[in-house]
Design a protein around this motif. Structure first.
Motif, PDB file in Angstrom:
ATOM      1  N   THR A 120     -22.953  10.020  -4.277  1.00 29.34           N
ATOM      2  CA  THR A 120     -22.709   9.550  -5.641  1.00 29.34           C
ATOM      3  C   THR A 120     -22.338   8.076  -5.658  1.00 29.34           C
ATOM      4  OG1 THR A 120     -21.954  11.761  -6.274  1.00 29.34           O
ATOM      5  CG2 THR A 120     -21.347   9.938  -7.721  1.00 29.34           C
ATOM      6  N   LEU A 121     -21.435   7.679  -4.770  1.00 29.61           N
ATOM      7  CA  LEU A 121     -21.015   6.279  -4.732  1.00 29.61           C
ATOM      8  C   LEU A 121     -22.158   5.356  -4.328  1.00 29.61           C
ATOM      9  CD1 LEU A 121     -17.489   6.634  -3.075  1.00 29.61           C
ATOM     10  CD2 LEU A 121     -17.997   6.153  -5.465  1.00 29.61           C
ATOM     11  N   VAL A 122     -22.975   5.788  -3.391  1.00 32.21           N
ATOM     12  CA  VAL A 122     -24.095   4.962  -2.946  1.00 32.21           C
ATOM     13  C   VAL A 122     -25.114   4.788  -4.074  1.00 32.21           C
ATOM     14  CG1 VAL A 122     -26.095   4.934  -1.414  1.00 32.21           C
ATOM     15  CG2 VAL A 122     -23.828   5.405  -0.489  1.00 32.21           C
ATOM     16  N   VAL A 123     -25.422   5.856  -4.782  1.00 26.95           N
ATOM     17  CA  VAL A 123     -26.398   5.761  -5.877  1.00 26.95           C
ATOM     18  C   VAL A 123     -25.865   4.870  -6.998  1.00 26.95           C
ATOM     19  CG1 VAL A 123     -27.556   7.082  -7.682  1.00 26.95           C
ATOM     20  CG2 VAL A 123     -27.494   7.970  -5.350  1.00 26.95           C
ATOM     21  N   VAL A 124     -24.596   5.052  -7.360  1.00 21.33           N
ATOM     22  CA  VAL A 124     -24.005   4.210  -8.409  1.00 21.33           C
ATOM     23  C   VAL A 124     -23.994   2.749  -7.974  1.00 21.33           C
ATOM     24  CG1 VAL A 124     -21.878   3.720  -9.665  1.00 21.33           C
ATOM     25  CG2 VAL A 124     -22.639   6.079  -9.386  1.00 21.33           C
ATOM     26  N   ALA A 125     -23.622   2.488  -6.715  1.00 20.86           N
ATOM     27  CA  ALA A 125     -23.609   1.116  -6.221  1.00 20.86           C
ATOM     28  C   ALA A 125     -25.009   0.507  -6.220  1.00 20.86           C
ATOM     29  CB  ALA A 125     -23.019   1.081  -4.808  1.00 20.86           C
ATOM     30  N   LEU A 126     -26.015   1.295  -5.863  1.00 23.83           N
ATOM     31  CA  LEU A 126     -27.385   0.787  -5.853  1.00 23.83           C
ATOM     32  C   LEU A 126     -27.853   0.435  -7.262  1.00 23.83           C
ATOM     33  CD1 LEU A 126     -29.980   0.200  -4.295  1.00 23.83           C
ATOM     34  CD2 LEU A 126     -30.629   2.596  -4.611  1.00 23.83           C
ATOM     35  N   VAL A 127     -27.528   1.290  -8.224  1.00 21.53           N
ATOM     36  CA  VAL A 127     -27.923   1.007  -9.615  1.00 21.53           C
ATOM     37  C   VAL A 127     -27.261  -0.271 -10.114  1.00 21.53           C
ATOM     38  CG1 VAL A 127     -27.784   1.865 -11.977  1.00 21.53           C
ATOM     39  CG2 VAL A 127     -28.396   3.423 -10.130  1.00 21.53           C
ATOM     40  N   ILE A 128     -25.963  -0.429  -9.834  1.00 18.41           N
ATOM     41  CA  ILE A 128     -25.262  -1.650 -10.251  1.00 18.41           C
ATOM     42  C   ILE A 128     -25.815  -2.870  -9.519  1.00 18.41           C
ATOM     43  CG2 ILE A 128     -23.022  -2.792 -10.314  1.00 18.41           C
ATOM     44  CD1 ILE A 128     -21.725  -0.067 -10.612  1.00 18.41           C
ATOM     45  N   GLN A 129     -26.137  -2.680  -8.246  1.00 17.12           N
ATOM     46  CA  GLN A 129     -26.663  -3.781  -7.453  1.00 17.12           C
ATOM     47  C   GLN A 129     -27.989  -4.291  -8.013  1.00 17.12           C
ATOM     48  OE1 GLN A 129     -25.103  -4.786  -4.367  1.00 17.12           O
ATOM     49  NE2 GLN A 129     -26.502  -6.510  -4.300  1.00 17.12           N
ATOM     50  N   VAL A 130     -28.861  -3.370  -8.369  1.00 15.77           N
ATOM     51  CA  VAL A 130     -30.204  -3.753  -8.817  1.00 15.77           C
ATOM     52  C   VAL A 130     -30.200  -4.246 -10.252  1.00 15.77           C
ATOM     53  CG1 VAL A 130     -32.536  -2.887  -9.235  1.00 15.77           C
ATOM     54  CG2 VAL A 130     -31.314  -2.217  -7.158  1.00 15.77           C
ATOM     55  N   THR A 131     -29.455  -3.566 -11.112  1.00 17.02           N
ATOM     56  CA  THR A 131     -29.531  -3.864 -12.545  1.00 17.02           C
ATOM     57  C   THR A 131     -28.575  -4.968 -13.002  1.00 17.02           C
ATOM     58  OG1 THR A 131     -27.921  -2.113 -13.038  1.00 17.02           O
ATOM     59  CG2 THR A 131     -30.255  -1.517 -13.048  1.00 17.02           C
ATOM     60  N   VAL A 132     -27.479  -5.187 -12.266  1.00 16.28           N
ATOM     61  CA  VAL A 132     -26.477  -6.160 -12.720  1.00 16.28           C
ATOM     62  C   VAL A 132     -26.344  -7.320 -11.740  1.00 16.28           C
ATOM     63  CG1 VAL A 132     -24.066  -6.494 -13.366  1.00 16.28           C
ATOM     64  CG2 VAL A 132     -25.226  -4.363 -13.972  1.00 16.28           C
ATOM     65  N   LEU A 133     -25.929  -7.020 -10.512  1.00 17.92           N
ATOM     66  CA  LEU A 133     -25.595  -8.089  -9.575  1.00 17.92           C
ATOM     67  C   LEU A 133     -26.806  -8.926  -9.182  1.00 17.92           C
ATOM     68  CD1 LEU A 133     -23.093  -6.166  -7.237  1.00 17.92           C
ATOM     69  CD2 LEU A 133     -22.589  -7.650  -9.191  1.00 17.92           C
ATOM     70  N   ALA A 134     -27.948  -8.284  -9.024  1.00 19.26           N
ATOM     71  CA  ALA A 134     -29.147  -9.033  -8.615  1.00 19.26           C
ATOM     72  C   ALA A 134     -29.678  -9.940  -9.720  1.00 19.26           C
ATOM     73  CB  ALA A 134     -30.236  -8.053  -8.187  1.00 19.26           C
ATOM     74  N   ARG A 135     -29.217  -9.746 -10.963  1.00 20.05           N
ATOM     75  CA  ARG A 135     -29.703 -10.544 -12.095  1.00 20.05           C
ATOM     76  C   ARG A 135     -28.706 -11.596 -12.560  1.00 20.05           C
ATOM     77  NH1 ARG A 135     -32.719  -6.006 -15.944  1.00 20.05           N
ATOM     78  NH2 ARG A 135     -34.078  -5.156 -14.298  1.00 20.05           N
ATOM     79  N   LEU A 136     -27.646 -11.800 -11.801  1.00 22.18           N
ATOM     80  CA  LEU A 136     -26.652 -12.795 -12.201  1.00 22.18           C
ATOM     81  C   LEU A 136     -27.109 -14.220 -11.945  1.00 22.18           C
ATOM     82  CD1 LEU A 136     -23.349 -11.101 -10.957  1.00 22.18           C
ATOM     83  CD2 LEU A 136     -24.262 -11.200 -13.283  1.00 22.18           C
ATOM     84  N   GLN A 137     -28.117 -14.412 -11.128  1.00 20.41           N
ATOM     85  CA  GLN A 137     -28.647 -15.741 -10.797  1.00 20.41           C
ATOM     86  C   GLN A 137     -27.560 -16.650 -10.226  1.00 20.41           C
ATOM     87  OE1 GLN A 137     -31.900 -16.354 -10.941  1.00 20.41           O
ATOM     88  NE2 GLN A 137     -32.269 -14.312 -11.808  1.00 20.41           N
ATOM     89  N   LEU A 138     -26.772 -16.090  -9.309  1.00 22.24           N
ATOM     90  CA  LEU A 138     -25.736 -16.871  -8.643  1.00 22.24           C
ATOM     91  C   LEU A 138     -26.352 -17.711  -7.534  1.00 22.24           C
ATOM     92  CD1 LEU A 138     -22.956 -14.149  -8.323  1.00 22.24           C
ATOM     93  CD2 LEU A 138     -23.047 -16.031  -9.968  1.00 22.24           C
ATOM     94  N   PRO A 139     -25.781 -18.873  -7.242  1.00 25.73           N
ATOM     95  CA  PRO A 139     -26.324 -19.686  -6.150  1.00 25.73           C
ATOM     96  C   PRO A 139     -26.096 -19.018  -4.799  1.00 25.73           C
ATOM     97  CG  PRO A 139     -24.273 -20.620  -6.979  1.00 25.73           C
ATOM     98  CD  PRO A 139     -24.633 -19.511  -7.908  1.00 25.73           C
ATOM     99  N   GLY A 140     -27.099 -19.095  -3.956  1.00 22.98           N
ATOM    100  CA  GLY A 140     -26.982 -18.529  -2.617  1.00 22.98           C
ATOM    101  C   GLY A 140     -27.262 -17.042  -2.593  1.00 22.98           C
ATOM    102  N   ALA A 141     -26.354 -16.298  -1.960  1.00 18.99           N
ATOM    103  CA  ALA A 141     -26.552 -14.862  -1.762  1.00 18.99           C
ATOM    104  C   ALA A 141     -26.203 -14.084  -3.029  1.00 18.99           C
ATOM    105  CB  ALA A 141     -25.715 -14.375  -0.589  1.00 18.99           C
ATOM    106  N   VAL A 142     -26.383 -12.773  -2.937  1.00 23.06           N
ATOM    107  CA  VAL A 142     -26.063 -11.844  -4.020  1.00 23.06           C
ATOM    108  C   VAL A 142     -24.873 -11.003  -3.575  1.00 23.06           C
ATOM    109  CG1 VAL A 142     -26.906  -9.915  -5.421  1.00 23.06           C
ATOM    110  CG2 VAL A 142     -28.450 -11.777  -4.782  1.00 23.06           C
ATOM    111  N   PRO A 143     -23.885 -10.763  -4.438  1.00 22.05           N
ATOM    112  CA  PRO A 143     -22.784  -9.866  -4.059  1.00 22.05           C
ATOM    113  C   PRO A 143     -23.316  -8.507  -3.620  1.00 22.05           C
ATOM    114  CG  PRO A 143     -22.274 -11.006  -6.098  1.00 22.05           C
ATOM    115  CD  PRO A 143     -23.707 -11.332  -5.785  1.00 22.05           C
ATOM    116  N   ASP A 144     -22.864  -8.048  -2.479  1.00 20.21           N
ATOM    117  CA  ASP A 144     -23.424  -6.843  -1.862  1.00 20.21           C
ATOM    118  C   ASP A 144     -22.462  -5.679  -2.077  1.00 20.21           C
ATOM    119  OD1 ASP A 144     -24.827  -5.010  -0.423  1.00 20.21           O
ATOM    120  OD2 ASP A 144     -25.129  -6.301   1.328  1.00 20.21           O
TER     121      ASP A 144
END
Length: 224
Positions: A11-35
């Protein structure tokens, strides 16, 4: 791994993956993406140990490899998170509870830097040199900063959920009742202090005495 561990981890992995793809990856932060996936693996490894951390890391990374919009070879991130989960599990204390925040924060920084280097190294082996064009130094610095800022809001909560899922109220109630889990014995011990067998024997004795007394009264009437 027990069923409750697997259910919570999935459950935690799936929720983290959804947040990672839909929110964190679209923040357009310089450099890396929060993992966030990395932080989930670290938190669970702190509680479940190196074996659980390696298994959770492998399946979490494999799910991230297969989830769109993944643009790298499948198994690459699974290898990275498997190694990171195993190494983080080695830092797990004996009771699974961390006394200070300095240790986990140091592990988070090391995991962020190590996962970025390992991911870039595996990519170089398979011909993916994207890290050279972006700048490996900036990726390492931003990955460590972003994960370090996100860790206080995620790692303690995930560790608390993992320890909570390991608790078994039924077994705790049984051990508190003397180890046998006998409700009747606990009730009798804390209540009247009598035993069921003695109560039954007492009732039989009282019934026999009552019948004898009634018989004596009847005989006495006849003798009169």
């Amino acid at each position: 791994m027990r069923f409750n561990r697997m259910l919570l981890s999935a459950t935690l992995v799936v929720v983290a993956l959804v947040i990672q793809v839909t929110v964190l990856a679209r923040l357009q932060l310089p450099g890396a993406v929060p993992d966030l996936m990395l932080l989930v693996v670290l938190a669970l490894a702190f509680v479940y140990g190196h074996v659980g951390g390696a298994l959770i890391g492998f399946f979490a990374g494999l799910l991230a490899d297969l989830a769109p919009p993944a643009d790298h070879a499948a198994g690459r991130y699974a290898l990275v998170l498997c190694v990171i989960g195993y190494l983080a599990g080695l830092a797990r204390p004996e009771n699974g509870q961390l006394r200070s925040a300095l240790g986990p924060m140091a592990v988070v920084v090391g995991a962020a830097v190590g996962s970025t280097l390992l991911y870039a190294g595996v990519g170089a082996l398979v011909g993916d040199n994207a890290a050279r064009h972006v700048g490996l130094g900036s990726l390492l610095f931003t990955a460590a900063v972003y994960d370090l800022l996100l860790a206080p809001f995620t790692v303690p909560l995930i560790m608390w959920l993992a320890r909570r899922a390991d608790n078994n109220p039924l077994s705790e109630a049984q051990s508190a009742g003397g180890g046998g889990g006998d409700v009747a014995a606990g009730w009798l011990t804390t209540g009247t202090g009598l035993k069921i067998g003695s109560q039954r024997g007492g009732l039989r004795v009282k019934a026999a005495r009552g019948r004898a007394a009634r018989a004596g009264r009847i005989k006495g009437v006849k003798r009169l």
